[in-house]
Design a protein around this motif. Structure first.
Motif, short mmCIF file in Angstrom:
data_model
loop_
_atom_site.label_atom_id
_atom_site.label_comp_id
_atom_site.label_asym_id
_atom_site.label_seq_id
_atom_site.Cartn_x
_atom_site.Cartn_y
_atom_site.Cartn_z
N LEU A 14 16.78 12.21 21.17
CA LEU A 14 18.17 12.40 21.56
C LEU A 14 18.27 12.56 23.06
O LEU A 14 17.28 12.82 23.74
N ARG A 15 19.50 12.46 23.57
CA ARG A 15 19.62 12.53 25.02
C ARG A 15 19.35 13.93 25.57
O ARG A 15 19.13 14.10 26.76
N ASP A 16 19.36 14.95 24.68
CA ASP A 16 19.00 16.28 25.17
C ASP A 16 17.48 16.56 25.04
O ASP A 16 17.02 17.67 25.22
N SER A 102 31.13 11.29 5.37
CA SER A 102 30.28 12.50 5.36
C SER A 102 29.48 12.70 6.64
O SER A 102 28.38 13.27 6.59
N LEU A 103 30.01 12.25 7.77
CA LEU A 103 29.30 12.51 9.04
C LEU A 103 29.39 13.99 9.34
O LEU A 103 30.48 14.55 9.46
N TYR A 104 28.25 14.61 9.46
CA TYR A 104 28.23 16.04 9.72
C TYR A 104 26.97 16.42 10.49
O TYR A 104 25.86 16.05 10.10
N ILE A 105 27.16 17.16 11.58
CA ILE A 105 26.01 17.69 12.34
C ILE A 105 26.07 19.22 12.25
O ILE A 105 27.14 19.80 12.47
N ALA A 106 24.95 19.84 11.91
CA ALA A 106 24.91 21.31 11.77
C ALA A 106 25.44 21.96 13.05
O ALA A 106 25.15 21.49 14.16
N ARG A 110 24.73 20.69 17.58
CA ARG A 110 25.73 19.74 18.13
C ARG A 110 25.61 19.54 19.63
O ARG A 110 24.94 20.28 20.32
N LYS A 111 26.32 18.53 20.10
CA LYS A 111 26.50 18.21 21.53
C LYS A 111 25.20 17.78 22.22
O LYS A 111 25.06 17.93 23.43
N GLY A 112 24.25 17.28 21.44
CA GLY A 112 23.02 16.77 22.05
C GLY A 112 22.86 15.29 21.82
O GLY A 112 21.83 14.70 22.18
N GLY A 113 23.84 14.66 21.19
CA GLY A 113 23.77 13.22 20.94
C GLY A 113 23.36 12.86 19.52
O GLY A 113 23.15 11.68 19.22
N ALA A 114 23.27 13.85 18.63
CA ALA A 114 22.81 13.55 17.27
C ALA A 114 23.80 12.66 16.52
O ALA A 114 23.39 11.73 15.81
N ALA A 115 25.09 12.93 16.68
CA ALA A 115 26.08 12.10 15.96
C ALA A 115 26.02 10.65 16.45
O ALA A 115 25.98 9.72 15.65
N LEU A 116 25.98 10.50 17.77
CA LEU A 116 25.89 9.13 18.33
C LEU A 116 24.67 8.41 17.77
O LEU A 116 24.75 7.26 17.34
N ALA A 117 23.53 9.10 17.77
CA ALA A 117 22.28 8.48 17.31
C ALA A 117 22.37 8.12 15.83
O ALA A 117 21.92 7.04 15.42
N HIS A 141 44.04 14.56 14.66
CA HIS A 141 43.71 15.57 15.68
C HIS A 141 42.19 15.74 15.88
O HIS A 141 41.76 16.56 16.70
N ASN A 142 41.36 14.98 15.16
CA ASN A 142 39.90 15.10 15.35
C ASN A 142 39.49 14.29 16.60
O ASN A 142 38.92 13.21 16.52
N ALA A 143 39.81 14.88 17.76
CA ALA A 143 39.60 14.18 19.03
C ALA A 143 38.12 13.88 19.27
O ALA A 143 37.77 12.82 19.82
N ARG A 146 37.14 10.84 17.13
CA ARG A 146 37.77 9.61 17.66
C ARG A 146 37.08 9.17 18.96
O ARG A 146 36.81 7.99 19.16
N HIS A 147 36.77 10.15 19.81
CA HIS A 147 36.10 9.85 21.08
C HIS A 147 34.74 9.20 20.83
O HIS A 147 34.38 8.20 21.46
N ILE A 148 33.98 9.74 19.88
CA ILE A 148 32.65 9.22 19.59
C ILE A 148 32.74 7.76 19.13
O ILE A 148 32.03 6.88 19.63
#
Ligand SMILES: CC(C)(COP(=O)(O)OP(=O)(O)OC[C@H]1O[C@@H](n2cnc3c(N)ncnc32)[C@H](O)[C@@H]1OP(=O)(O)O)[C@@H](O)C(=O)NCCC(=O)NCCS
Length: 182
Positions: A14-16, A102-106, A110-117, A141-143, A146-148
């Motif tokens: 991941l990017r982190d 069912s996209l879900y990151i614990a 979060r915020k380390g690039g796991a969803a993107l990956a 409202h799930n900004a 939507r951003h991802i």
């Protein structure tokens, strides 16, 4: 590659800097993990067994991400049919369209690039399974979500009523995105 590792298993940095393994879910091994994600998430915990049935019937691709410490990081799925709402624009094997589900990151991962990956991994798996277009839908409202998806090239194609609020039974508006992947 060790023989017990499925072909679809890949190792991602991941990017982190964290490393994760992404692989298909297995009902016998992962049911509790998937269920616990849904509890953390707050909805759809009653659907977990139906999802494993869908996987076994070729109606859903479902994947898990695991960290180097063996802890689950997150999950993602692709529904190959829109089982409940029957919207062929959302998912249909006839039109080779699958829908991210069912996209879900614990919370702690979060915020380390796991969803993107995981989304990029899902796109690769979808292509390998003959899917030509991927859609997603979310609450307006799930900004973050939507951003991802926008950053990965998904374009909004419609809005409309879709979700039943689990508490009030009110039907809520969704925003729909899609991307041609091959
Ligand atoms: C939405 C979710 C999957 C994001 O997971 P994540 O691993 O934290 O996301 P990533 O680290 O890959 O971040 C991807 C992008 O979103 C941004 N982002 C992540 N969380 C954010 C937040 N809370 N607020 C604003 N932006 C955020 C990141 O900055 C990154 O953008 P960038 O590439 O422009 O820098 C996660 O928050 C989650 O599981 N939420 C609950 C369930 C949900 O909403 N699922 C999606 C339904 S469609």
């Amino acid at each position: 590659m060790p023989s017990q590792v499925a072909e679809e298993t890949i190792y991602i940095t991941l990017r982190d800097g964290r490393k994760i393994v992404a692989r298909p879910t297995d009902r016998n091994i992962d049911r509790e993990t998937v269920y616990n994600f849904r509890v953390e998430c707050g909805w759809d915990m009653d659907k977990v067994d139906d999802w494993f049935d869908m996987v076994e019937n070729g109606l859903r691709l479902e994947y898990l991400a695991i960290g180097e410490d063996g802890e689950p990081v997150g999950m993602i799925a692709l529904d190959l049919e829109d089982m409940h709402y029957k919207d062929v624009e959302v998912a249909s094997r006839a039109t080779k369209t699958g829908c991210v589900a069912s996209l879900y990151i614990a919370k702690s991962k979060r915020k380390g690039g796991a969803a993107l990956a995981l989304i990029e991994y899902l796109e690769v798996q979808a292509k390998a399974n003959g899917v030509e277009r991927i859609t997603m839908n979310t609450l307006p409202h799930n900004a973050t979500s939507r951003h991802i998806f926008e950053s990965l090239g998904y374009k909004k194609f419609k809005e409309g009523l879709r979700y039943k609020d689990p508490f009030s039974e009110e039907v809520l508006e969704a925003v729909y995105y899609r991307k041609q992947i091959q």
